[in-house]
Design a protein around this motif. Structure first.
Motif, mmCIF file in Angstrom:
data_model
loop_
_atom_site.group_PDB
_atom_site.id
_atom_site.type_symbol
_atom_site.label_atom_id
_atom_site.label_comp_id
_atom_site.label_asym_id
_atom_site.label_seq_id
_atom_site.Cartn_x
_atom_site.Cartn_y
_atom_site.Cartn_z
ATOM 1 N N SER A 109 50.128 -26.758 -99.820
ATOM 2 C CA SER A 109 50.262 -27.936 -100.886
ATOM 3 C C SER A 109 49.314 -28.152 -101.651
ATOM 4 N N HIS A 110 47.836 -28.080 -101.143
ATOM 5 C CA HIS A 110 46.901 -28.759 -101.917
ATOM 6 C C HIS A 110 46.015 -28.032 -103.001
ATOM 7 N N LEU A 111 46.661 -26.680 -103.222
ATOM 8 C CA LEU A 111 46.227 -25.869 -104.140
ATOM 9 C C LEU A 111 47.322 -25.823 -105.366
ATOM 10 N N PRO A 112 47.172 -25.441 -106.501
ATOM 11 C CA PRO A 112 48.073 -25.215 -107.482
ATOM 12 C C PRO A 112 48.973 -23.961 -107.103
ATOM 13 N N ASN A 113 50.495 -24.039 -107.168
ATOM 14 C CA ASN A 113 51.337 -23.026 -106.748
ATOM 15 C C ASN A 113 52.015 -22.482 -107.727
ATOM 16 N N VAL A 114 52.069 -21.080 -107.431
ATOM 17 C CA VAL A 114 53.108 -20.412 -108.642
ATOM 18 C C VAL A 114 54.099 -19.869 -107.472
ATOM 19 N N HIS A 115 55.375 -19.911 -107.640
ATOM 20 C CA HIS A 115 56.341 -19.420 -106.786
ATOM 21 C C HIS A 115 57.303 -18.425 -107.609
ATOM 22 N N TYR A 116 57.295 -17.359 -106.956
ATOM 23 C CA TYR A 116 58.314 -16.149 -107.663
ATOM 24 C C TYR A 116 59.449 -16.250 -106.752
ATOM 25 N N ALA A 117 60.575 -16.548 -107.317
ATOM 26 C CA ALA A 117 62.103 -16.532 -106.888
ATOM 27 C C ALA A 117 62.116 -17.205 -105.745
ATOM 28 N N PRO A 118 61.535 -18.501 -105.366
ATOM 29 C CA PRO A 118 61.592 -18.929 -104.020
ATOM 30 C C PRO A 118 62.875 -19.205 -103.451
ATOM 31 N N ALA A 119 62.733 -18.948 -102.122
ATOM 32 C CA ALA A 119 64.221 -18.996 -101.420
ATOM 33 C C ALA A 119 64.138 -20.137 -100.224
ATOM 34 N N SER A 120 65.175 -20.974 -100.026
ATOM 35 C CA SER A 120 65.186 -21.920 -99.032
ATOM 36 C C SER A 120 65.166 -21.148 -97.652
ATOM 37 N N GLY A 121 65.021 -21.828 -96.382
ATOM 38 C CA GLY A 121 65.110 -21.101 -95.174
ATOM 39 C C GLY A 121 66.419 -20.881 -94.956
ATOM 40 N N ALA A 122 67.461 -21.732 -95.162
ATOM 41 C CA ALA A 122 68.941 -21.489 -95.118
ATOM 42 C C ALA A 122 69.466 -20.257 -95.590
ATOM 43 N N SER A 123 69.012 -20.253 -96.817
ATOM 44 C CA SER A 123 69.602 -18.953 -97.538
ATOM 45 C C SER A 123 68.891 -17.660 -97.017
ATOM 46 N N LEU A 124 67.858 -17.461 -96.299
ATOM 47 C CA LEU A 124 67.123 -16.389 -95.864
ATOM 48 C C LEU A 124 68.042 -16.204 -94.490
ATOM 49 N N LEU A 125 68.260 -17.190 -93.852
ATOM 50 C CA LEU A 125 68.780 -17.158 -92.571
ATOM 51 C C LEU A 125 70.311 -16.660 -92.697
ATOM 52 N N ARG A 126 70.878 -17.208 -93.778
ATOM 53 C CA ARG A 126 72.174 -17.033 -93.654
ATOM 54 C C ARG A 126 72.389 -15.396 -94.070
ATOM 55 N N ALA A 127 71.418 -14.892 -94.896
ATOM 56 C CA ALA A 127 71.412 -13.384 -95.133
ATOM 57 C C ALA A 127 71.043 -12.603 -94.020
ATOM 58 N N MET A 128 70.407 -13.130 -93.288
ATOM 59 C CA MET A 128 70.147 -12.218 -92.102
ATOM 60 C C MET A 128 71.209 -12.327 -91.173
ATOM 61 N N LEU A 129 71.758 -13.415 -90.918
ATOM 62 C CA LEU A 129 73.005 -13.556 -89.982
ATOM 63 C C LEU A 129 74.068 -12.903 -90.665
ATOM 64 N N ARG A 130 74.279 -12.791 -91.868
ATOM 65 C CA ARG A 130 75.599 -11.862 -92.300
ATOM 66 C C ARG A 130 75.145 -10.421 -92.325
ATOM 67 N N ALA A 131 73.988 -10.034 -92.348
ATOM 68 C CA ALA A 131 73.703 -8.671 -91.965
ATOM 69 C C ALA A 131 73.940 -8.075 -90.453
ATOM 70 N N GLN A 132 73.708 -9.205 -89.687
ATOM 71 C CA GLN A 132 73.872 -8.999 -88.189
ATOM 72 C C GLN A 132 75.446 -8.876 -87.882
ATOM 73 N N VAL A 133 76.151 -9.548 -88.734
ATOM 74 C CA VAL A 133 77.432 -9.443 -88.418
ATOM 75 C C VAL A 133 78.158 -8.247 -88.722
ATOM 76 N N ILE A 134 77.773 -7.899 -89.747
ATOM 77 C CA ILE A 134 78.087 -6.486 -90.400
ATOM 78 C C ILE A 134 77.744 -5.351 -89.338
ATOM 79 N N ILE A 135 76.523 -5.576 -88.927
ATOM 80 C CA ILE A 135 75.829 -4.364 -87.964
ATOM 81 C C ILE A 135 77.052 -4.534 -86.527
ATOM 82 N N ALA A 136 77.244 -5.643 -86.233
ATOM 83 C CA ALA A 136 78.023 -5.851 -84.904
ATOM 84 C C ALA A 136 79.349 -5.240 -85.185
ATOM 85 N N SER A 137 79.938 -5.450 -86.350
ATOM 86 C CA SER A 137 81.469 -5.047 -86.587
ATOM 87 C C SER A 137 81.379 -3.585 -86.398
ATOM 88 N N GLU A 138 80.324 -3.030 -87.260
ATOM 89 C CA GLU A 138 80.163 -1.302 -87.188
ATOM 90 C C GLU A 138 80.032 -0.904 -85.975
#
Length: 220
Positions: A109-138
């Motif tokens: 945070s001490h340097l000027p930042n540019v963020h490309y399509a920043p994502a929260s941790g919760a959104s990343l985790l939800r996507a990975m958990l959702r994919a794992q649910v699909i894998i388990a179902s298959e």
């Protein structure tokens, strides 16, 4: 283009892809996290090539436990990754930071930042958990996101091919984007669909061209 080692606070050496011509602008690039980073790997390298041609030195460090790292991913934490990125910024004498997607969660945070399509941790985790649910179902198993999260918070989980420890999973659930002064580049500014949404790793030269130009405009 050079591949060399940089020292982490833990004392290990990690690789970094570098375009270093000792120019005034020196950009630390923090890749997207986990499977998103894999899907965008080609795109990220091509982005660095374009920024190099635009006169910007660029540095893309491996996070401990990922890519060519010899460290154990299961013991990595978001705090540890952020500390490592501070060390990388110091080592490469970065003047600016470009963080891609979840990389914004660990950006210095001490340097000027540019963020490309920043994502929260919760959104990343939800996507990975959702994919794992699909894998388990298959595979004929019934899993739920809540059940996976509860188990992962206790013992860790293998998600999208990555063995993620309990500390990382718990931290992702509550990790928010806090760089209020960061310049954000949305996917809508770039055009087209985000490469992290594709089923397989891919590249889009037109998007790389646009994003490189947007980054240059914001840091020069």
């Amino acid at each position: 283009m050079l591949t060399g080692l940089w020292p982490t606070p833990a004392g290990s050496g990690e690789y970094a892809l570098s375009f270093d011509r000792r120019r005034p602008l020196r950009l630390l690039v923090i890749r997207a996290l986990f499977d998103e980073g894999n899907k965008m790997r080609h795109f990220t390298v091509e982005l660095l090539r374009r920024l190099d041609k635009a006169g910007i030195d660029c540095f893309l460090p491996d996070l401990p436990g990922t890519n060519e790292s010899l460290e154990n991913l299961e013991v990595q934490t978001l705090t540890g990754w952020q500390t490592a990125m501070y060390s990388a910024a110091e080592h490469f004498r970065a003047t600016h930071v470009l963080a891609i997607r979840g990389g914004a969660l660990i950006a210095p945070s001490h340097l000027p930042n540019v963020h490309y399509a920043p994502a929260s941790g919760a959104s990343l985790l939800r996507a990975m958990l959702r994919a794992q649910v699909i894998i388990a179902s298959e595979a004929g198993r019934k899993e739920t996101r809540d059940g996976l999260f509860a188990r992962g918070s206790e013992e860790g989980l293998r998600l999208a091919g990555y063995h993620i420890g309990p500390q990382m999973i718990s931290a992702l659930e509550s990790a928010a984007l806090t760089h209020d002064d960061a310049i954000e580049i949305a996917q809508g500014d770039v055009g087209g669909g985000g490469l992290w949404l594709r089923a397989e790793p891919g590249h889009d030269a037109a998007q790389a061209d646009v994003l490189a130009n947007l980054v240059v405009d914001r840091i020069k």
